[in-house]
Every structure is written in structure tokens, then in C-alpha cells.
Write a protein that holds these residues in place. Sequence first.
Motif, PDB file in Angstrom:
ATOM      1  N   ARG A 176       0.834  -1.196   0.000  1.00  0.00           N
ATOM      2  CA  ARG A 176       0.000   0.000   0.000  1.00  0.00           C
ATOM      3  C   ARG A 176       0.869   1.246   0.000  1.00  0.00           C
ATOM      4  N   ILE A 177       0.580   2.177  -0.916  1.00  0.00           N
ATOM      5  CA  ILE A 177       1.321   3.438  -1.024  1.00  0.00           C
ATOM      6  C   ILE A 177       0.420   4.600  -0.615  1.00  0.00           C
ATOM      7  N   LEU A 178       0.959   5.491   0.196  1.00  0.00           N
ATOM      8  CA  LEU A 178       0.265   6.720   0.578  1.00  0.00           C
ATOM      9  C   LEU A 178       1.054   7.918   0.054  1.00  0.00           C
ATOM     10  N   ALA A 179       0.368   9.022  -0.184  1.00  0.00           N
ATOM     11  CA  ALA A 179       1.019  10.225  -0.704  1.00  0.00           C
ATOM     12  C   ALA A 179       0.619  11.436   0.122  1.00  0.00           C
ATOM     13  N   CYS A 180       1.566  12.371   0.283  1.00  0.00           N
ATOM     14  CA  CYS A 180       1.292  13.566   1.082  1.00  0.00           C
ATOM     15  C   CYS A 180       1.961  14.783   0.445  1.00  0.00           C
ATOM     16  N   GLY A 181       1.157  15.753   0.042  1.00  0.00           N
ATOM     17  CA  GLY A 181       1.668  17.027  -0.474  1.00  0.00           C
ATOM     18  C   GLY A 181       2.351  16.952  -1.824  1.00  0.00           C
ATOM     19  N   LEU A 182       2.050  15.933  -2.623  1.00  0.00           N
ATOM     20  CA  LEU A 182       2.728  15.760  -3.911  1.00  0.00           C
ATOM     21  C   LEU A 182       2.136  16.671  -4.982  1.00  0.00           C
ATOM     22  N   ASP A 183       3.001  17.060  -5.921  1.00  0.00           N
ATOM     23  CA  ASP A 183       2.559  17.789  -7.104  1.00  0.00           C
ATOM     24  C   ASP A 183       1.609  16.896  -7.909  1.00  0.00           C
ATOM     25  N   ASP A 184       0.535  17.486  -8.452  1.00  0.00           N
ATOM     26  CA  ASP A 184      -0.480  16.696  -9.149  1.00  0.00           C
ATOM     27  C   ASP A 184       0.093  15.908 -10.323  1.00  0.00           C
ATOM     28  N   GLU A 212      -4.210   2.547  10.668  1.00  0.00           N
ATOM     29  CA  GLU A 212      -4.181   1.783   9.420  1.00  0.00           C
ATOM     30  C   GLU A 212      -2.756   1.356   9.081  1.00  0.00           C
ATOM     31  N   HIS A 213      -2.652   0.391   8.155  1.00  0.00           N
ATOM     32  CA  HIS A 213      -1.356  -0.156   7.762  1.00  0.00           C
ATOM     33  C   HIS A 213      -1.010   0.249   6.338  1.00  0.00           C
ATOM     34  N   ALA A 214       0.249   0.633   6.114  1.00  0.00           N
ATOM     35  CA  ALA A 214       0.755   0.928   4.767  1.00  0.00           C
ATOM     36  C   ALA A 214       2.258   0.693   4.771  1.00  0.00           C
ATOM     37  N   GLU A 215       2.798   0.352   3.595  1.00  0.00           N
ATOM     38  CA  GLU A 215       4.221   0.043   3.508  1.00  0.00           C
ATOM     39  C   GLU A 215       5.070   1.241   3.089  1.00  0.00           C
ATOM     40  N   ILE A 216       4.555   2.066   2.184  1.00  0.00           N
ATOM     41  CA  ILE A 216       5.364   3.140   1.581  1.00  0.00           C
ATOM     42  C   ILE A 216       4.604   4.468   1.616  1.00  0.00           C
ATOM     43  N   ALA A 217       5.320   5.538   1.905  1.00  0.00           N
ATOM     44  CA  ALA A 217       4.720   6.879   1.849  1.00  0.00           C
ATOM     45  C   ALA A 217       5.622   7.801   1.045  1.00  0.00           C
ATOM     46  N   PHE A 218       5.038   8.520   0.086  1.00  0.00           N
ATOM     47  CA  PHE A 218       5.721   9.570  -0.653  1.00  0.00           C
ATOM     48  C   PHE A 218       5.290  10.895  -0.047  1.00  0.00           C
ATOM     49  N   VAL A 219       6.256  11.664   0.464  1.00  0.00           N
ATOM     50  CA  VAL A 219       5.944  12.928   1.116  1.00  0.00           C
ATOM     51  C   VAL A 219       6.831  14.025   0.540  1.00  0.00           C
ATOM     52  N   THR A 270      11.563  15.977  -3.606  1.00  0.00           N
ATOM     53  CA  THR A 270      11.929  17.384  -3.750  1.00  0.00           C
ATOM     54  C   THR A 270      11.964  17.759  -5.228  1.00  0.00           C
ATOM     55  N   ASP A 271      11.458  18.933  -5.544  1.00  0.00           N
ATOM     56  CA  ASP A 271      11.491  19.413  -6.934  1.00  0.00           C
ATOM     57  C   ASP A 271      12.648  20.374  -7.167  1.00  0.00           C
ATOM     58  N   LYS A 272      13.519  20.497  -6.162  1.00  0.00           N
ATOM     59  CA  LYS A 272      14.700  21.354  -6.276  1.00  0.00           C
ATOM     60  C   LYS A 272      15.943  20.523  -5.964  1.00  0.00           C
ATOM     61  N   ILE A 324       0.537  -3.544  -6.204  1.00  0.00           N
ATOM     62  CA  ILE A 324       0.624  -2.328  -5.390  1.00  0.00           C
ATOM     63  C   ILE A 324      -0.672  -1.528  -5.495  1.00  0.00           C
ATOM     64  N   ASP A 325      -1.129  -1.017  -4.369  1.00  0.00           N
ATOM     65  CA  ASP A 325      -2.297  -0.136  -4.330  1.00  0.00           C
ATOM     66  C   ASP A 325      -1.837   1.288  -4.031  1.00  0.00           C
ATOM     67  N   TYR A 326      -2.021   2.174  -4.998  1.00  0.00           N
ATOM     68  CA  TYR A 326      -1.759   3.595  -4.760  1.00  0.00           C
ATOM     69  C   TYR A 326      -3.030   4.131  -4.117  1.00  0.00           C
ATOM     70  N   ASP A 327      -3.009   4.248  -2.786  1.00  0.00           N
ATOM     71  CA  ASP A 327      -4.265   4.315  -2.039  1.00  0.00           C
ATOM     72  C   ASP A 327      -4.808   5.712  -1.767  1.00  0.00           C
ATOM     73  N   LYS A 328      -4.149   6.459  -0.875  1.00  0.00           N
ATOM     74  CA  LYS A 328      -4.729   7.717  -0.403  1.00  0.00           C
ATOM     75  C   LYS A 328      -3.740   8.871  -0.511  1.00  0.00           C
ATOM     76  N   LYS A 329      -4.309  10.076  -0.616  1.00  0.00           N
ATOM     77  CA  LYS A 329      -3.501  11.293  -0.639  1.00  0.00           C
ATOM     78  C   LYS A 329      -3.898  12.165   0.554  1.00  0.00           C
ATOM     79  N   PHE A 330      -2.881  12.805   1.141  1.00  0.00           N
ATOM     80  CA  PHE A 330      -3.112  13.654   2.305  1.00  0.00           C
ATOM     81  C   PHE A 330      -2.508  15.039   2.062  1.00  0.00           C
ATOM     82  N   ASP A 331      -3.115  16.028   2.709  1.00  0.00           N
ATOM     83  CA  ASP A 331      -2.658  17.406   2.524  1.00  0.00           C
ATOM     84  C   ASP A 331      -1.679  17.855   3.600  1.00  0.00           C
TER      85      ASP A 331
END
Length: 420
Positions: free
Chosen positions: A16-24, A60-67, A94-96, A41-48
Motif C-alpha cells: 500500500r502506497i500513501l502520498a502527502c503534499g505531492l505535485d499533481d 491503518e497499515h501501509a508500507e510506503i509513503a511519498f511525502v 523534492t522538486d529542487k 501495489i495499491d496507490y491508495d490515499k492522498k493527504f494534505d
Amino acid sequence: MSTEIASKDQTQERIRILACGLDDSFSHSLKSYVVQHLEFIDYDKKFDSLVELQAFLATEHAEIAFVHISMFQDLEEEQKALSETSLAKLMIITDKLEPFKKIPTLMEPFTELVYQHTPVRIITERMLTFETKKNLRLYTQAHPETKTKGQKKTVLVYSAKGGVGKTTIAINIACQLAKKDKKVLLVDFATFGNVSVSLSLPTSVRGMAEAIGVLEQPAREESELIQYLQQSIYTMQFQGKKLDVLGAASAMKMTSLDLEKTDELLLSVQSLGYDVVILDTSSDLSEKNVSLMSAATDILFVSTTDIAASSSLLSTIELVDTLNRPLQNRHLIINHYNDTLGFPINELESILSMDVSVVIPDKYEQIQGYTNRGVLLAEKPNLKLNKYYRQASHLIDPVFTDKELGKKKKLFFKKGGGRK
């Protein structure tokens, strides 16, 4: 592990992959690649925000987070907090290029810094280089929000195997709390009425028979159910204290309790205004017991040094994991413990992912002797065995003194001799 290995190993357990604050655009590219190439892999939820992400991971359980790196206020502390969740990999985006010039303190290999414009194929390969983290259960737990003195509790005493002494524990916990002037109701949900037999309740006590009869009617009112419950409660007197008992009905009626009926019955019981409701039940994984597990504020799992009793708890643990009660207090009690056996409690804790909260020594003959004479153990205040039941009761409501719990005071010595 490589992408190929991950794909093979995770056919049964998805990642399970979670995302936080990523560029669209980055989020869309990552999700598209995962859907197309990594079906396990489940690309599951996005958080602000990180606060939202951490709150989600608390239950909840998840293996990977992109922040995205901008989400962090204190990178060192926040990545440490995330490492203590179920996450096995934290990918900071990071975009820089500036962060790479002054590389921040990363908890490698858990944390990895990734440039946003790196090809997605490479990013996904890097995200899969982690060792599978054991899904740690928050099983032995006591939440501050639910440990306040005086809070109303519904406590289930449960074992996945019969004969481990859970009824004795349920009765004595109820008695110890009643001795502390708590308004306690002991409810017997066992198929064959173990509590009624152990307490030698009069045969005239019909228990929940009429209440279950009401549940079987197509048209009924909640007030009618509550009325029958109140009329069915038997009040015991001991040492100037009161303990209310709601006995079981006939075995046929008890086995008729499905999920819906048990939910309704227990809801009415909880509305009666008791400080603590102690539930004893049978050892099966029936709909009735699933309902009790779901409704309880506290579960006391009882096991013994019998390996079969311990291993049978695993199926219950898996079930309770699915009920999603993050604020539920859960404790493991080892009963009938004999020091001479050399039973490795630490190994049992590892297998069940639970700390042992209370160890009750093996005093079966002593307990049976009092029970056969109709004497409650709580009526023997100097009986050493009672301190262990008080320890179990203290898990529910912390109203006992150190002396009552059998804790010895530490002696402090002044320099030059003499006790402080």
C-alpha cells in the motif's frame, strides 16, 4: 529487494502506497506507472498534511509513503515518528536540487531523498528496496483517553480455548472492583452458564431468558428489553459490598444470539448505568463473540502455559485486527503459571505481539476448594492470590494502591547508614 522479488513475494499481501503534499503531475505519473506495471501495489490515499498522514497511520497499515519535503517542519523528529508506524519506506520528494547540496539527516535505509524529475521507473525500483516490516499489533495497550478513573467500561474476558480459567478471572475481577465501591455488573454470555454454576446462583434465577425472548419478537420496544434485563439481575452480597449478576439463559437461547441480537442486547446492558460491565463468554468465534469483541472497551485475553491455548489465540488476534477499535485496551493474562515449568513468556509475547500484563500463579486446588464450599476468594482479603486479581482489575480501573497490588516499596538509604 528487487522489483522482481517484490512482485513474486507480494502476490498474496499487497503493498500500500500513501502520498502527502505531492505535485499533481508527479502524483498522476506515479499512479499511472504503478497501475500499469505493478499490479500488486495499491496507490491508495492522498493527504494534505503530515498530521493527517500520521493520524491515518495510527490506525491503518501501509508500507510506503511519498511525502513532499515542504511538508516537514522538523525532518529529524517527524521521520522518526513515521518510522515507528507500519511504514517500511519513506520517500521524500523534492522538486529542487538544493537539498542534495546540503543533505539533511536521513534515517537510511528507511528514508530516501528523491528528485521529482527522476524517471518514474527508477523511483519505483528504489521504493521497493526495503525489508518487509512486521505488522506490529497495538495489542497490549492502554490509551490515556480510556484510562481515566471513573470512566464507564465494558470488559470482555476471553480465551480461544476452554479450561484456562477465564470465568474465575471474570468473577474475581468483578468482585475486586465491587470492593472498591464500583457499580459492577457481571454478565454471563457463556453457552452453558459458567458464572451461574461457579457462583451457585439459585435455580430460580432465569438470567437473560426473557430478554432474549423479547429479541425474538418481530415487534418490540427498547424499554421492554431493558425492563426484562433489570428484572433478571441477581444481586449478591459479600463483605458489605454488592455485585450484580446477569446469568445466562438456556444453551439453546444462548446459541441463538447472532450478531444483530447480541449488539442490541449489549447496547441495552450498557444503558443500565454501571461503572463496569464484565462479560464472560464461551471460547468459540461465533457471531455473538464477534459482537462482544467489537463492543468492548477493554479485552482481557487469557492463556496458559499450554501451547495449544496460546496458539489458538492467534486466530482471535487476526479477527480483532479487523474490527478497527483503535482506542480499545487489550491485555494478555497468563493463568495457572508454574515457575518450575520454565515456560518462556518472552517467546510467547513475541509470537502473539503482546506483552504479558499479569501472570497468575497455578493455585487450582486452592481456588477449587473455596469454590466447592461456595466461598468467594474476595472474601479472603489476606489470600495472596487476590493481589493478582487486583492487578488484572487495575488494568481496567486504576483504583488500587501499591500495597494492594503487592508492589514493594523501595528503601532509600542515607549516606552513612540509616533508612530514609
